[in-house]
Design a protein around this motif. Structure first.
Motif, short mmCIF file in Angstrom:
data_model
loop_
_atom_site.label_atom_id
_atom_site.label_comp_id
_atom_site.label_asym_id
_atom_site.label_seq_id
_atom_site.Cartn_x
_atom_site.Cartn_y
_atom_site.Cartn_z
N CYS A 1 0.83 -1.21 0.00
CA CYS A 1 0.00 0.00 0.00
C CYS A 1 0.86 1.26 0.00
O CYS A 1 0.56 2.21 -0.72
N LEU A 2 1.92 1.25 0.79
CA LEU A 2 2.81 2.40 0.86
C LEU A 2 3.46 2.65 -0.50
O LEU A 2 3.53 3.79 -0.96
N ILE A 3 3.89 1.60 -1.15
CA ILE A 3 4.50 1.73 -2.48
C ILE A 3 3.49 2.29 -3.48
O ILE A 3 3.81 3.19 -4.26
N LEU A 4 2.26 1.77 -3.44
CA LEU A 4 1.23 2.26 -4.35
C LEU A 4 0.94 3.74 -4.12
O LEU A 4 0.81 4.52 -5.07
N VAL A 5 0.86 4.14 -2.84
CA VAL A 5 0.60 5.54 -2.52
C VAL A 5 1.75 6.41 -3.01
O VAL A 5 1.53 7.48 -3.61
N LEU A 6 2.96 5.98 -2.78
CA LEU A 6 4.12 6.75 -3.24
C LEU A 6 4.13 6.88 -4.76
O LEU A 6 4.43 7.95 -5.30
N ILE B 1 -21.01 -13.08 -9.56
CA ILE B 1 -21.18 -11.70 -9.10
C ILE B 1 -19.80 -11.06 -9.11
O ILE B 1 -18.83 -11.68 -8.66
N VAL B 2 -19.70 -9.84 -9.61
CA VAL B 2 -18.43 -9.10 -9.56
C VAL B 2 -18.66 -7.87 -8.70
O VAL B 2 -19.50 -7.02 -9.00
N VAL B 3 -17.91 -7.80 -7.58
CA VAL B 3 -17.98 -6.66 -6.69
C VAL B 3 -16.74 -5.81 -6.91
O VAL B 3 -15.61 -6.32 -6.85
N LEU B 4 -16.94 -4.53 -7.16
CA LEU B 4 -15.84 -3.59 -7.33
C LEU B 4 -15.62 -2.86 -6.02
O LEU B 4 -16.55 -2.33 -5.42
N TYR B 5 -14.38 -2.86 -5.55
CA TYR B 5 -13.97 -2.10 -4.37
C TYR B 5 -13.03 -1.02 -4.85
O TYR B 5 -11.98 -1.31 -5.42
N ARG B 6 -13.41 0.23 -4.66
CA ARG B 6 -12.53 1.35 -5.01
C ARG B 6 -11.81 1.73 -3.72
O ARG B 6 -12.39 2.24 -2.78
N SER B 7 -10.52 1.42 -3.67
CA SER B 7 -9.70 1.63 -2.49
C SER B 7 -9.34 3.10 -2.31
O SER B 7 -9.36 3.88 -3.26
N TYR B 8 -8.98 3.46 -1.09
CA TYR B 8 -8.51 4.81 -0.79
C TYR B 8 -7.23 5.14 -1.56
O TYR B 8 -6.87 6.30 -1.71
N THR B 9 -6.54 4.13 -2.09
CA THR B 9 -5.34 4.36 -2.89
C THR B 9 -5.68 4.56 -4.37
O THR B 9 -4.79 4.72 -5.18
N ALA B 10 -6.98 4.54 -4.70
CA ALA B 10 -7.51 4.65 -6.07
C ALA B 10 -7.39 3.35 -6.84
O ALA B 10 -7.72 3.30 -8.02
N ALA B 11 -6.94 2.29 -6.20
CA ALA B 11 -6.90 0.99 -6.87
C ALA B 11 -8.33 0.48 -7.03
O ALA B 11 -9.18 0.70 -6.18
N GLU B 12 -8.57 -0.18 -8.16
CA GLU B 12 -9.87 -0.82 -8.40
C GLU B 12 -9.66 -2.32 -8.20
O GLU B 12 -8.98 -2.97 -9.00
N VAL B 13 -10.23 -2.84 -7.14
CA VAL B 13 -10.08 -4.25 -6.81
C VAL B 13 -11.42 -4.92 -7.10
O VAL B 13 -12.46 -4.48 -6.59
N ARG B 14 -11.38 -5.95 -7.92
CA ARG B 14 -12.60 -6.67 -8.27
C ARG B 14 -12.58 -8.06 -7.66
O ARG B 14 -11.58 -8.76 -7.72
N TYR B 15 -13.71 -8.43 -7.09
CA TYR B 15 -13.90 -9.74 -6.48
C TYR B 15 -14.87 -10.52 -7.35
O TYR B 15 -16.03 -10.13 -7.48
N TYR B 16 -14.39 -11.60 -7.95
CA TYR B 16 -15.20 -12.45 -8.82
C TYR B 16 -15.71 -13.61 -7.98
O TYR B 16 -14.93 -14.46 -7.55
#
Length: 155
Positions: free
Chosen positions: A8-13, A106-121
């Motif tokens: 997460c820290l790397i992604l934020v940076l 079902i596909v659930v999209l989680y938009r993280s505070y880091t702006a990552a789009e995480v999809r759960y299939y």
């Protein structure tokens, strides 16, 4: 847990280095979903006539969209204990939504505070779930992660 924090820290940076664009006319407004634990197993069953259940249907053992959404939020908050506080503060853009749903998946999209789009299939019958991630400006396309679990463990 330490590995997740480092990632997460790397992604934020990386996001900070590439710059951030502003939200598109409110398109990324945060959505807060309140999840209350189900204490009675009977509460997860619904009749065959009902279309708005919060659990697994009694006649087909199929996972409803609402259960999937709730379970993914539970999963995310348990994997990142600070997430609930971030959501409650309203300072971060974080949300979950049903991106697609059919008889099998079902596909659930989680938009993280880091702006990552995480999809759960999520397999609607078995509950088996795999995860993909896409980070605009960092990853060229949605990429499957090593993360997988059964959604029924998080309802």
């Amino acid at each position: 847990m330490k590995k997740n924090k480092v990632i997460c820290l790397i992604l934020v940076l990386m996001l900070l280095m590439t710059g951030c664009s502003s939200a598109k006319d409110g398109a990324d407004e945060p959505v807060t979903i309140t999840v209350e634990p189900i204490e009675d197993d009977a509460a997860t069953e619904e009749t065959a006539d009902s279309n708005t259940g919060t659990g697994i249907t009694a006649d087909s053992d199929s996972i409803t969209d609402e259960l999937a959404l709730s379970a993914i939020e539970n999963y995310c908050c348990s994997m990142n204990p600070d997430l609930k506080e971030m959501i409650d503060s309203g300072d971060q853009t974080v949300y979950w939504e049903i991106e697609s749903s059919d008889d099998e998946q079902i596909v659930v999209l989680y938009r993280s505070y880091t702006a990552a789009e995480v999809r759960y299939y999520i397999d609607r019958t078995s509950g088996d779930t795999y995860v993909t991630e896409f980070v605009k400006g960092i990853t060229p396309e949605e990429e499957r992660t090593d993360e997988s679990f059964n959604i029924k463990d998080w309802k």
